[in-house]
Design a protein around this motif. Structure first.
Motif, PDB file in Angstrom:
ATOM      1  N   SER A 124       0.853  -1.176   0.000  1.00  0.00           N
ATOM      2  CA  SER A 124       0.000   0.000   0.000  1.00  0.00           C
ATOM      3  C   SER A 124       0.894   1.233   0.000  1.00  0.00           C
ATOM      4  O   SER A 124       2.049   1.171   0.433  1.00  0.00           O
ATOM      5  CB  SER A 124      -0.892   0.019   1.249  1.00  0.00           C
ATOM      6  N   THR A 125       0.362   2.341  -0.496  1.00  0.00           N
ATOM      7  CA  THR A 125       1.130   3.586  -0.478  1.00  0.00           C
ATOM      8  C   THR A 125       0.848   4.392   0.796  1.00  0.00           C
ATOM      9  O   THR A 125       1.426   5.448   0.991  1.00  0.00           O
ATOM     10  CB  THR A 125       0.862   4.415  -1.753  1.00  0.00           C
ATOM     11  N   THR A 126      -0.032   3.883   1.653  1.00  0.00           N
ATOM     12  CA  THR A 126      -0.116   4.374   3.030  1.00  0.00           C
ATOM     13  C   THR A 126       0.985   3.686   3.836  1.00  0.00           C
ATOM     14  O   THR A 126       1.500   2.644   3.419  1.00  0.00           O
ATOM     15  CB  THR A 126      -1.482   4.030   3.659  1.00  0.00           C
ATOM     16  N   VAL A 127       1.319   4.239   4.974  1.00  0.00           N
ATOM     17  CA  VAL A 127       2.401   3.643   5.771  1.00  0.00           C
ATOM     18  C   VAL A 127       2.006   2.238   6.219  1.00  0.00           C
ATOM     19  O   VAL A 127       2.848   1.326   6.243  1.00  0.00           O
ATOM     20  CB  VAL A 127       2.816   4.579   6.933  1.00  0.00           C
ATOM     21  N   VAL A 128       0.752   2.035   6.537  1.00  0.00           N
ATOM     22  CA  VAL A 128       0.196   0.701   6.806  1.00  0.00           C
ATOM     23  C   VAL A 128      -1.234   0.677   6.264  1.00  0.00           C
ATOM     24  O   VAL A 128      -1.783   1.715   5.897  1.00  0.00           O
ATOM     25  CB  VAL A 128       0.134   0.368   8.321  1.00  0.00           C
ATOM     26  N   THR A 129      -1.826  -0.511   6.229  1.00  0.00           N
ATOM     27  CA  THR A 129      -3.219  -0.601   5.789  1.00  0.00           C
ATOM     28  C   THR A 129      -4.149  -0.503   6.999  1.00  0.00           C
ATOM     29  O   THR A 129      -3.722  -0.627   8.146  1.00  0.00           O
ATOM     30  CB  THR A 129      -3.488  -1.941   5.072  1.00  0.00           C
ATOM     31  N   ASN A 182      14.044   3.206   8.179  1.00  0.00           N
ATOM     32  CA  ASN A 182      14.892   2.006   8.201  1.00  0.00           C
ATOM     33  C   ASN A 182      14.256   0.842   8.956  1.00  0.00           C
ATOM     34  O   ASN A 182      14.930  -0.121   9.278  1.00  0.00           O
ATOM     35  CB  ASN A 182      16.277   2.330   8.781  1.00  0.00           C
ATOM     36  N   THR A 183      12.948   0.949   9.234  1.00  0.00           N
ATOM     37  CA  THR A 183      12.260  -0.182   9.859  1.00  0.00           C
ATOM     38  C   THR A 183      10.986  -0.483   9.078  1.00  0.00           C
ATOM     39  O   THR A 183      10.361   0.429   8.531  1.00  0.00           O
ATOM     40  CB  THR A 183      11.841   0.126  11.317  1.00  0.00           C
ATOM     41  N   GLU A 184      10.625  -1.752   9.057  1.00  0.00           N
ATOM     42  CA  GLU A 184       9.401  -2.121   8.341  1.00  0.00           C
ATOM     43  C   GLU A 184       8.174  -1.491   8.996  1.00  0.00           C
ATOM     44  O   GLU A 184       7.157  -1.267   8.338  1.00  0.00           O
ATOM     45  CB  GLU A 184       9.273  -3.640   8.254  1.00  0.00           C
ATOM     46  N   THR A 185       8.267  -1.179  10.285  1.00  0.00           N
ATOM     47  CA  THR A 185       7.148  -0.544  10.989  1.00  0.00           C
ATOM     48  C   THR A 185       6.690   0.721  10.267  1.00  0.00           C
ATOM     49  O   THR A 185       5.500   0.997  10.169  1.00  0.00           O
ATOM     50  CB  THR A 185       7.558  -0.163  12.432  1.00  0.00           C
ATOM     51  N   LEU A 186       7.644   1.493   9.757  1.00  0.00           N
ATOM     52  CA  LEU A 186       7.282   2.743   9.071  1.00  0.00           C
ATOM     53  C   LEU A 186       7.333   2.608   7.543  1.00  0.00           C
ATOM     54  O   LEU A 186       7.220   3.597   6.827  1.00  0.00           O
ATOM     55  CB  LEU A 186       8.167   3.892   9.553  1.00  0.00           C
ATOM     56  N   PRO A 201       0.418   8.773   4.540  1.00  0.00           N
ATOM     57  CA  PRO A 201       1.101   8.161   3.394  1.00  0.00           C
ATOM     58  C   PRO A 201       2.429   7.565   3.869  1.00  0.00           C
ATOM     59  O   PRO A 201       2.934   7.976   4.929  1.00  0.00           O
ATOM     60  CB  PRO A 201       1.384   9.354   2.473  1.00  0.00           C
ATOM     61  N   VAL A 202       3.002   6.602   3.142  1.00  0.00           N
ATOM     62  CA  VAL A 202       4.360   6.181   3.460  1.00  0.00           C
ATOM     63  C   VAL A 202       5.232   7.440   3.370  1.00  0.00           C
ATOM     64  O   VAL A 202       5.095   8.245   2.444  1.00  0.00           O
ATOM     65  CB  VAL A 202       4.845   5.016   2.551  1.00  0.00           C
ATOM     66  N   GLY A 203       6.048   7.662   4.396  1.00  0.00           N
ATOM     67  CA  GLY A 203       6.802   8.909   4.495  1.00  0.00           C
ATOM     68  C   GLY A 203       6.222   9.827   5.569  1.00  0.00           C
ATOM     69  O   GLY A 203       6.754  10.908   5.805  1.00  0.00           O
ATOM     70  N   GLY A 217       9.233  12.878   3.845  1.00  0.00           N
ATOM     71  CA  GLY A 217       8.804  12.391   2.530  1.00  0.00           C
ATOM     72  C   GLY A 217       7.324  12.085   2.404  1.00  0.00           C
ATOM     73  O   GLY A 217       6.919  11.313   1.532  1.00  0.00           O
ATOM     74  N   SER A 218       6.502  12.718   3.217  1.00  0.00           N
ATOM     75  CA  SER A 218       5.049  12.528   3.146  1.00  0.00           C
ATOM     76  C   SER A 218       4.505  12.732   1.729  1.00  0.00           C
ATOM     77  O   SER A 218       3.672  11.961   1.246  1.00  0.00           O
ATOM     78  CB  SER A 218       4.386  13.533   4.094  1.00  0.00           C
ATOM     79  N   HIS A 219       5.013  13.774   1.060  1.00  0.00           N
ATOM     80  CA  HIS A 219       4.541  14.083  -0.296  1.00  0.00           C
ATOM     81  C   HIS A 219       4.903  12.979  -1.287  1.00  0.00           C
ATOM     82  O   HIS A 219       4.309  12.890  -2.358  1.00  0.00           O
ATOM     83  CB  HIS A 219       5.110  15.420  -0.763  1.00  0.00           C
ATOM     84  N   LYS A 220       5.868  12.139  -0.932  1.00  0.00           N
ATOM     85  CA  LYS A 220       6.255  11.045  -1.826  1.00  0.00           C
ATOM     86  C   LYS A 220       5.222   9.920  -1.771  1.00  0.00           C
ATOM     87  O   LYS A 220       4.737   9.458  -2.798  1.00  0.00           O
ATOM     88  CB  LYS A 220       7.655  10.543  -1.470  1.00  0.00           C
ATOM     89  N   GLY A 221       4.875   9.493  -0.551  1.00  0.00           N
ATOM     90  CA  GLY A 221       3.842   8.466  -0.433  1.00  0.00           C
ATOM     91  C   GLY A 221       2.528   8.948  -1.044  1.00  0.00           C
ATOM     92  O   GLY A 221       1.829   8.195  -1.740  1.00  0.00           O
ATOM     93  N   TYR A 222       2.211  10.211  -0.784  1.00  0.00           N
ATOM     94  CA  TYR A 222       1.012  10.850  -1.365  1.00  0.00           C
ATOM     95  C   TYR A 222       1.101  10.805  -2.899  1.00  0.00           C
ATOM     96  O   TYR A 222       0.121  10.464  -3.592  1.00  0.00           O
ATOM     97  CB  TYR A 222       0.942  12.266  -0.776  1.00  0.00           C
TER      98      TYR A 222
END
Lengths: 374, 374
Positions: free
Chosen positions: A180-185, B236-240, A232-234, A241-246
């Motif tokens: 997913s492009t969110t940090v988690v689902t 650097n962690t899968e958590t994030l 978002p991831v980031g 890097g929030s804008h990257k996952g977004y």
């Protein structure tokens, strides 16, 4: 959530799914596709998208989001593309068809993109990417979903979990990326909620767009569209890097709801229609030269990554797909543990469908187990 | 780093670049392409990839990485693809050609991927994605680079900054996404180093693969290949979601060094060859229906995002490309501020090339300015 599990062979779970989906009104061939997608998820160790999801599909049928009799229709096509209207059908069925069309077109033309609108949740994106990879092609699969991602500087979820899956032939096993492009689902938040544990920092936002570790509150705000959701991831600042996952979430949206002129994540699963959209791409590596040479070149880079020096305290570097391959081998041989809550849900579902639950699932000790069914 | 700037019109900087690159031996047409890419970067406010990079290109020529007389060669092609060997040429020149081929093929066949090997640093990825977008197509551009990304659980950099750029037609301005798959680029670390400021947490790793905020040490370890580097987006962690940034970095690598059978990031800029590889894709939206309707559908989603409720303390949600469009308009009108250190480098470069520095750059007060030139 009870941590107790029950243990089944792959065949037992398959028999349950096959019969249940046919009871819902799907044909045997359709039930075969849906069951395969759900089982691969459990076999890969992605429990959130396997048996655990059965109850949601039932709810989708009840709400009228999923029409069990719908037949997907190709509404536009060229030698390198197709647009499919799922007509509210089950996500797995239209997606299996869509990726097969992408594969056929890629074999004939070199590459193809197929985009799908008016569909429903389709399980793991990686299943469809793998379909292309199993035939020696590069496969990509994406889907939008109900909005759970809060864009940078926003306080409302406006984008789905929007996974991007990529499967590429390699030895000794394919590269298989499904994220997913969110940090988690959302499923991860649900697990923390059931365990009544605080969320890790950097996952979720409250209704005002401020960081929150309260899973229960975040989930109820998402459902009530009060604001908040998942980062978002980031994360939620441009510093990390929030804008990257977004941005990657938007890339997914392009291939799904934009190319298909379907429902954007911001309107998916709102009211009486799901409207979920998907995107699929297949690329035949022969359009760049000798596929075997390309595969060997990629395989040696992957091996180089696995052999690279490890961080202090770490003993293994994974390339994408290794964990899934290992989980698959183990579970095919040893069977699959399913959380007792999920089994209780399946048992209730069996009763609803007039199936003899015990003959499929064995004796289920429901003492102290809260069913989230209905 | 001195925070002092000097101020120039776009034309002044253009004249400098055009003359300098021709002095290096490039043709006027080639100098035009290189200058355009560098200037767009400064106009977009991406200072790390504009005038600031001139010294690196000179060093690339001196080291023999860049052959100013190289002509890119198409070594393999189909109606939807091409593989180009840059023969150690300047990244901008081969990339301009590669994206034009992708655009032509996409107009004829619906979509195309062009992959490039044996090249050099090409400036901002977004320039090439924009080329397709300017003609009404969806454009993507990627490049690998010298390894600076440390994969999850590793302690050595094995993957480049590996940016992915995506440009999509929209109103009132295009969607323009251009992001490294590392949390930040090396240029950001260089700025912190020059300012002698500690790095933000979550950016970099020391030689043992442990988090570090010491920019100087991290940079010298990267150069000496001692270990350490920059985290993938996701940390650097899968958590994030570390494995997600790492996976997107690999997606970039696929389109660049794998499809082209070129040099993987792990071997780029090692020894006497750069080996940098690029990937380009163009998609004609007409293969999915009416391009105007698709553009309008996307534009209204982007507007919906901009109009969404803001997080507490935030007054604006950006869609990707807005900051660049605004920076461009401002700088075209008001000119461009260039850091005095960069101007000193450009002045030294002018002298090296036998150009009258002052006639291009005005009187440069070098008092107290340390040139990093040579």
């Amino acid at each position: 959530m009870a941590t107790k599990n029950m243990h089944y062979s792959c065949n037992q779970l398959d028999r349950f799914c096959m019969d249940a989906f046919q009871k819902f009104g799907f044909t045997k061939e359709e039930a075969r596709i849906i069951s395969d997608v759900l089982l691969l998820s459990d076999l890969y160790g992605i429990e959130s998208h396997g048996m655990q999801r059965l109850v949601r599909y039932h709810k989708g049928i009840e709400k009228g989001w999923i029409d069990v009799h719908a037949k997907p229709e190709v509404v536009f096509e060229t030698p390198v593309s197709a647009v499919i209207d799922a007509h509210k059908g089950m996500g797995q069925i239209v997606s299996y068809k869509a990726m097969n069309i992408a594969i056929q077109k890629a074999k004939a033309s070199g590459m193809a993109i197929v985009t799908v609108r008016n569909s429903n949740h389709y399980g793991i994106a990686g299943y469809y990417a793998k379909m292309a990879c199993d035939q020696g092609l590069v496969g990509m699969a994406m889907t939008n979903s109900e909005a759970i991602m809060v864009p940078t500087n926003a306080r409302m979820s406006m984008i789905g979990s929007n996974p991007i899956a990529l499967a590429v032939p390699a030895e000794p096993y394919p590269f298989f990326f499904d994220a997913s492009t969110t940090v988690v689902t959302r499923g991860k938040l649900e697990i923390y909620n059931k365990l009544q544990k605080p969320l890790p920092e950097g996952w979720a936002l409250d209704k005002d767009g401020k960081p929150s570790t309260d899973a229960k509150e975040v989930l109820s705000n998402i459902v009530a569209k009060n604001g908040g959701g998942i980062m978002p991831v980031g994360g939620n600042t441009e510093t990390l890097g929030s804008h990257k996952g977004y941005g990657f979430g938007m890339m997914c949206e392009l291939f799904c709801s934009i190319f298909s002129q379907g429902t954007t994540s911001s309107h998916v699963n709102v009211g009486s229609v799901s409207g979920t959209c998907h995107g699929f791409m297949a690329i035949d590596p022969k359009v760049f030269g000798d596929p075997q040479a390309i595969k060997e070149h990629f395989s040696s880079y992957l091996q180089e990554l696995r052999d690279a020096p490890k961080a202090d305290g770490k003993d293994r570097i994974y390339t994408h797909g290794e964990k899934e391959i290992e989980a698959y081998a183990f579970r095919i041989k040893n069977g699959i543990d399913v959380n007792i809550n999920t089994i209780v849900e399946m048992s209730d579902m069996a009763k609803f469908l007039g199936m003899d639950a015990e003959s499929y699932l064995g004796k289920v000790d429901v003492l102290g187990i809260e069913s989230s069914y209905q």
